[in-house]
Design a protein around this motif. Structure first.
Motif, PDB file in Angstrom:
ATOM      1  N   UNK A  67       5.878   7.045   1.878  1.00  0.00           N
ATOM      2  CA  UNK A  67       4.919   6.365   2.742  1.00  0.00           C
ATOM      3  C   UNK A  67       4.461   5.090   2.047  1.00  0.00           C
ATOM      4  N   UNK A  68       4.850   3.956   2.571  1.00  0.00           N
ATOM      5  CA  UNK A  68       4.356   2.690   2.028  1.00  0.00           C
ATOM      6  C   UNK A  68       4.412   1.623   3.119  1.00  0.00           C
ATOM      7  N   UNK A  69       3.597   0.598   2.949  1.00  0.00           N
ATOM      8  CA  UNK A  69       3.495  -0.416   4.003  1.00  0.00           C
ATOM      9  C   UNK A  69       2.991  -1.738   3.436  1.00  0.00           C
ATOM     10  N   UNK A  70       3.059  -2.756   4.284  1.00  0.00           N
ATOM     11  CA  UNK A  70       2.567  -4.074   3.905  1.00  0.00           C
ATOM     12  C   UNK A  70       1.041  -4.082   3.858  1.00  0.00           C
ATOM     13  N   UNK A  71       0.493  -4.956   3.045  1.00  0.00           N
ATOM     14  CA  UNK A  71      -0.947  -5.203   3.042  1.00  0.00           C
ATOM     15  C   UNK A  71      -1.282  -5.977   4.318  1.00  0.00           C
ATOM     16  N   UNK A 105       0.863  -1.191   0.000  1.00  0.00           N
ATOM     17  CA  UNK A 105       0.000   0.000   0.000  1.00  0.00           C
ATOM     18  C   UNK A 105       0.896   1.237   0.000  1.00  0.00           C
ATOM     19  N   UNK A 106       0.714   2.106  -0.988  1.00  0.00           N
ATOM     20  CA  UNK A 106       1.424   3.384  -1.062  1.00  0.00           C
ATOM     21  C   UNK A 106       0.453   4.509  -0.727  1.00  0.00           C
ATOM     22  N   UNK A 107       0.927   5.498  -0.017  1.00  0.00           N
ATOM     23  CA  UNK A 107       0.142   6.698   0.222  1.00  0.00           C
ATOM     24  C   UNK A 107       0.712   7.805  -0.655  1.00  0.00           C
ATOM     25  N   UNK A 108      -0.090   8.244  -1.637  1.00  0.00           N
ATOM     26  CA  UNK A 108       0.331   9.254  -2.598  1.00  0.00           C
ATOM     27  C   UNK A 108      -0.698  10.379  -2.608  1.00  0.00           C
ATOM     28  N   UNK A 109      -0.241  11.585  -2.378  1.00  0.00           N
ATOM     29  CA  UNK A 109      -1.140  12.746  -2.319  1.00  0.00           C
ATOM     30  C   UNK A 109      -2.282  12.522  -1.333  1.00  0.00           C
ATOM     31  N   UNK A 110      -1.970  11.881  -0.210  1.00  0.00           N
ATOM     32  CA  UNK A 110      -2.951  11.677   0.843  1.00  0.00           C
ATOM     33  C   UNK A 110      -3.904  10.518   0.614  1.00  0.00           C
ATOM     34  N   UNK A 111      -3.738   9.793  -0.479  1.00  0.00           N
ATOM     35  CA  UNK A 111      -4.629   8.673  -0.779  1.00  0.00           C
ATOM     36  C   UNK A 111      -3.852   7.356  -0.768  1.00  0.00           C
ATOM     37  N   UNK A 112      -4.467   6.318  -0.206  1.00  0.00           N
ATOM     38  CA  UNK A 112      -3.871   4.993  -0.188  1.00  0.00           C
ATOM     39  C   UNK A 112      -4.141   4.284  -1.512  1.00  0.00           C
ATOM     40  N   UNK A 113      -3.089   3.718  -2.082  1.00  0.00           N
ATOM     41  CA  UNK A 113      -3.194   2.968  -3.333  1.00  0.00           C
ATOM     42  C   UNK A 113      -2.598   1.588  -3.103  1.00  0.00           C
TER      43      UNK A 113
END
Length: 261
Positions: free
Chosen positions: A62-66, A37-45
């Motif tokens: 900003x990124x993390x595990x599913x 999961x990446x957070x780009x421009x305040x949105x999780x993708x």
């Protein structure tokens, strides 16, 4: 290209996350081998495995595990120097956005080679690291270009998924029957459309994926050639050796002796 840190096949628990509001002070290249999961421009993708992501210097990270899944990736922290930023821009490598790739096996091999060189005392290791890095950039660019010139169509996406699967796990017992069932086509229709899209038959592509995997293992491991044959989906060493010689022009033992570090 100045290498700061490199990691190959790094695994983390499901609670893994990165929060760097100011980035890391250098560029970061990620090659994902698991969903993330990446957070780009305040949105999780949420992105799938086989995704490439490039963070330019200064970009928040900003990124993390599913949830409930481990996080697996390769990465390179680096800086570009001199005219290299201009060279990099001419590669048209995706910047600051996730890029789904058809196959990451060779890209991951390049990162492993960079890691191996970095920990070595080789005379020309800096040059070798630079060559592997730019080769990786070239191959990412080529995959992105290929994906833009091939018309998507209703049949292309499911067949691309099939192709990704056989290149990601060439050791499994894939078959035309399985592939045609997965794409809801008859055997003959599937084989016709697969060759039309990729320029090779499904069976030829499966063999190529296995030979490519075998070459990587021969270059980078000390596994016996019999074990490598099994790891590449061959039940018979003789069958493996015959197909390897047909595609590479030499026996697996000779390939290893001339290519392994």
């Amino acid at each position: 290209m100045i290498l700061h840190h490199v990691g190959y096949n790094r695994r983390h628990d499901a609670d893994f996350q990165v929060e760097r509001p100011d980035g890391t002070g250098d560029c970061l290249l990620l090659l994902l081998k698991s969903p993330a999961i990446f957070t780009l421009d305040g949105k999780d993708i949420t992105v799938s495995e086989n995704t490439f992501f490039f963070y330019p210097k200064g970009m928040p990270q900003y990124y993390r595990a599913v949830p409930q899944q481990e996080f697996v990736n390769d990465f390179i922290h680096f800086d570009l120097e001199g005219d290299e930023p201009e060279w990099f821009s001419l590669k048209y490598v995706p910047v600051a956005k996730p890029a789904k790739l058809r196959s990451i096996e060779f890209l991951s091999f390049c990162i492993k080679a960079i890691a191996d060189e970095n920990s070595s005392e080789h005379l020309h290791k800096a040059d070798s690291i630079s060559h592997y890095f730019w080769l990786l950039c070239n191959k990412v660019s080529e995959q992105m270009h290929e994906q833009t010139i091939i018309p998507p169509g209703a049949r292309y996406e499911p067949m691309l998924i099939i192709r990704n699967k056989i290149y990601s796990a060439p050791y499994l017992d894939w078959s035309v029957n399985w592939a045609s069932h997965e794409t809801c086509m008859s055997r003959s229709a599937f084989q016709h459309h697969y060759k039309a899209q990729f320029g090779v038959t499904f069976i030829q592509d499966l063999i190529l994926s296995r030979i490519s995997h075998a070459k990587m293992l021969l270059r980078t491991t000390n596994m016996s050639i019999q074990d490598i044959a099994m790891q590449c989906g061959y039940r018979s060493y003789e069958h493996f050796a015959r197909q390897f010689r047909r595609h590479c022009g030499i026996a697996p033992t000779d390939f290893r002796s001339t290519n392994q570090k």
